[in-house]
Structure formats: C-alpha cells, structure tokens
Scaffold this motif. Structure first.
Motif, PDB file in Angstrom:
ATOM      1  N   GLN A   1      -1.862   2.804  23.804  1.00 49.20           N
ATOM      2  CA  GLN A   1      -0.442   3.091  24.051  1.00 49.20           C
ATOM      3  C   GLN A   1      -0.022   2.825  25.511  1.00 49.20           C
ATOM      4  O   GLN A   1       0.981   3.361  25.964  1.00 49.20           O
TER       5      GLN A   1
ATOM      6  N   TRP B   1      -1.607  -5.472  19.342  1.00 52.74           N
ATOM      7  CA  TRP B   1      -0.319  -4.864  18.988  1.00 52.74           C
ATOM      8  C   TRP B   1      -0.534  -3.468  18.401  1.00 52.74           C
ATOM      9  O   TRP B   1       0.123  -2.499  18.807  1.00 52.74           O
TER      10      TRP B   1
ATOM     11  N   LEU C   1       0.347   0.588  20.431  1.00 54.57           N
ATOM     12  CA  LEU C   1       1.275   1.597  19.926  1.00 54.57           C
ATOM     13  C   LEU C   1       0.583   2.863  19.450  1.00 54.57           C
ATOM     14  O   LEU C   1       1.238   3.862  19.172  1.00 54.57           O
TER      15      LEU C   1
ATOM     16  N   HIS D   1      -2.504   1.253  11.620  1.00 55.98           N
ATOM     17  CA  HIS D   1      -1.429   0.420  12.169  1.00 55.98           C
ATOM     18  C   HIS D   1      -1.747  -1.059  11.964  1.00 55.98           C
ATOM     19  O   HIS D   1      -0.866  -1.861  11.637  1.00 55.98           O
TER      20      HIS D   1
ATOM     21  N   ALA E   1      10.306  -4.486  13.376  1.00 55.91           N
ATOM     22  CA  ALA E   1       9.149  -4.344  14.247  1.00 55.91           C
ATOM     23  C   ALA E   1       9.111  -5.399  15.342  1.00 55.91           C
ATOM     24  O   ALA E   1       8.491  -5.196  16.388  1.00 55.91           O
TER      25      ALA E   1
ATOM     26  N   LYS F   1       8.810  -4.612  18.988  1.00 52.65           N
ATOM     27  CA  LYS F   1       9.674  -3.437  19.054  1.00 52.65           C
ATOM     28  C   LYS F   1       8.949  -2.164  18.641  1.00 52.65           C
ATOM     29  O   LYS F   1       9.011  -1.159  19.319  1.00 52.65           O
ATOM     30  N   SER F   2       8.264  -2.192  17.495  1.00 49.22           N
ATOM     31  CA  SER F   2       7.631  -0.980  16.968  1.00 49.22           C
ATOM     32  C   SER F   2       6.656  -1.403  15.882  1.00 49.22           C
ATOM     33  O   SER F   2       6.335  -2.561  15.730  1.00 49.22           O
TER      34      SER F   2
END
Length: 261
Positions: A13, A61, A65, A76, A109, A259-260
């Motif tokens: 993160q 990625w 996160l 994820h 995303a 983005k997410s």
C-alpha cells in the motif's frame, strides 16, 4: 543472484513505484502464472520469484493496494486477472484490449488517459478472434469456452494511442508526457496495430507488452519485465522509444491510470 523479497520486505500500500522497485532483477518467465496444479495451466496462481510483463503489472498493482500480507493481496490479484474474480482459464482476461482493459474500465479500476497530454493520436483497429485463438492454442478448453460464451464472435478492438514519432518529434511531446507523469505512475500498453499473428496464435492482436512509466526528476523510466533483457528492470524510456521509432509493427503506447480495485 537475485532473491525474491519476503512479504515483510514488500512495502504494501505504498504505491506502485515503491512496490515494483522490490522486484527489480527478478527473472522473466513467459506465462508465469496459471490456475494451479491439476488445471489446464498448472502454473501457480501467484509467485514472487519470476514474472512476465503482464503478471508483473498485475502483482504490483494488487500489492500496492493491499494494506499488508494478511489482507489477502492474492485475492486482489485474482480480481485483476479473472472475470468476476473466478479462477478458471476461460475466465482469465487473456487479451489486453478486448478483455483486460474494458473489464477494468467498466469497474472504474483504471482510466484510459491517452488523450490527456493533448497530443495528436493515432488509431488502431484490430479484429480479435478468441474462438480461433482457443482452437489454435488451447483446443482442450475450446468446448468450455464455447459453453461459457456461446455468442462470442470475432470482435473489432479499437484503440487510440500515442506514436513514438509524436512523442519524440513533437516539441511538446515529452514535456506533455512528463506533466502527466507528475500526477503519478502510469501503465503503458505497447501497441502493434492489427498485428498479423494468425499463423502463430490463430488471431491478430494489438497489445504486445505492458510496463510502468515512472518520472524520476526529468527522466522518464520504463519499469517492466523484459523478455529481451530476461528480467525486471528500468530503462530510459526516451532511448527505448528511439530504438523502436521506425519499427515495422510496434508503433506507440496507450496510457492508463490506476484508480482502485
């Protein structure tokens, strides 16, 4: 000899640049991930010791996160690699322009920001035939694919992209790209418009490589798992573009912002 980092050494993160740096030097292995032992593709569902260009992107990625290892970063990863997160070969997002990009754009995303630098764009139109690819490359999974997606047919994939010529020759090209990178790391999809790979894999494709673009001072870095170099590493992106400026099939890049999940 490069040794993979332990989970405790990975800055979960802390962003793509920080996470990806931990894997510089990792060896390149084509098709590094699969669905695990006993499946059509028995490669592991995750690994930290080797990557291809896309599994490097997807792994970093997911880790960028996830708060920490116990927060199931591998969950994820499966959300990134598979339609609806279902681990199955026929659910894997195999084609970047046809599967991977539209799926994650629809989820919010990622965002295609190729237009944002305000430079003239080129267009790529490539008809991708997933059924022909299964027939040629994975005939054992063709029936399952047809049962899951009975209406599937060859689909035209349309993309805008920035040519290497535009970025290098336009006086504003590199400055505009640097301005975009000041907002954060970008994904670069490398475009080969209507690339004729039918005799090799059964269909044409249009994206042949992926990598991160990172701004370090005034320098644009391409961080990627390179088949040519055989490892994950950094390259000067301007010099990279110069080497491919007159290439017969590799023409430019699509820019994507994360983005997410």
């Amino acid at each position: 000899m490069w040794l993979p980092p332990s989970p405790g050494q990975i800055p979960f993160q802390q962003g793509i640049e920080a996470v990806s740096e931990r894997f510089i030097g990792a060896p390149f292995i084509d098709n590094a991930l699969g669905e695990g032992p006993g499946s059509h593709d028995p490669d592991p569902t995750f690994r930290l010791d080797a990557f291809d260009c896309t599994t490097f992107i997807e792994t970093v990625w997911a880790m960028s996160l996830a708060p920490e290892p116990k927060e199931h970063w591998t969950d994820h990863l499966q959300k990134i690699r598979y339609l609806n997160g279902e681990i199955a070969f026929t659910q894997r997002l195999h084609f970047i322009s046809l599967d991977w990009m539209p799926y994650h754009e629809k989820r919010g995303a990622i965002v295609d920001v190729t237009r944002d630098p305000g430079l003239p764009l080129a267009e790529s139109l490539t008809t991708i035939d997933r059924k022909a690819w299964y027939s040629k490359m994975h005939p054992a999974k063709l029936r399952e694919f047809e049962s899951r997606f009975p209406a599937d047919k060859p689909i035209p994939a349309f993309m805008h992209y920035l040519t290497f010529q535009e970025l290098l020759d336009n006086p504003q090209g590199l400055n505009r790209l640097r301005q975009e990178l000041q907002k954060g790391v970008l994904l670069a999809n490398f475009i080969r418009p209507n690339w004729d790979t039918i005799k090799y894999i059964g269909t044409r494709i249009d994206v042949s490589h992926q990598g991160f673009l990172i701004l370090k001072g005034d320098r644009i870095i391409l961080r990627h798992a390179s088949a040519v170099r055989g490892r994950v590493g950094d390259e000067d992106f301007v010099e990279y573009m110069k080497a491919y400026k007159e290439h017969a099939t590799l023409k430019g890049i699509q820019l994507v912002r994360f983005k997410s999940l």
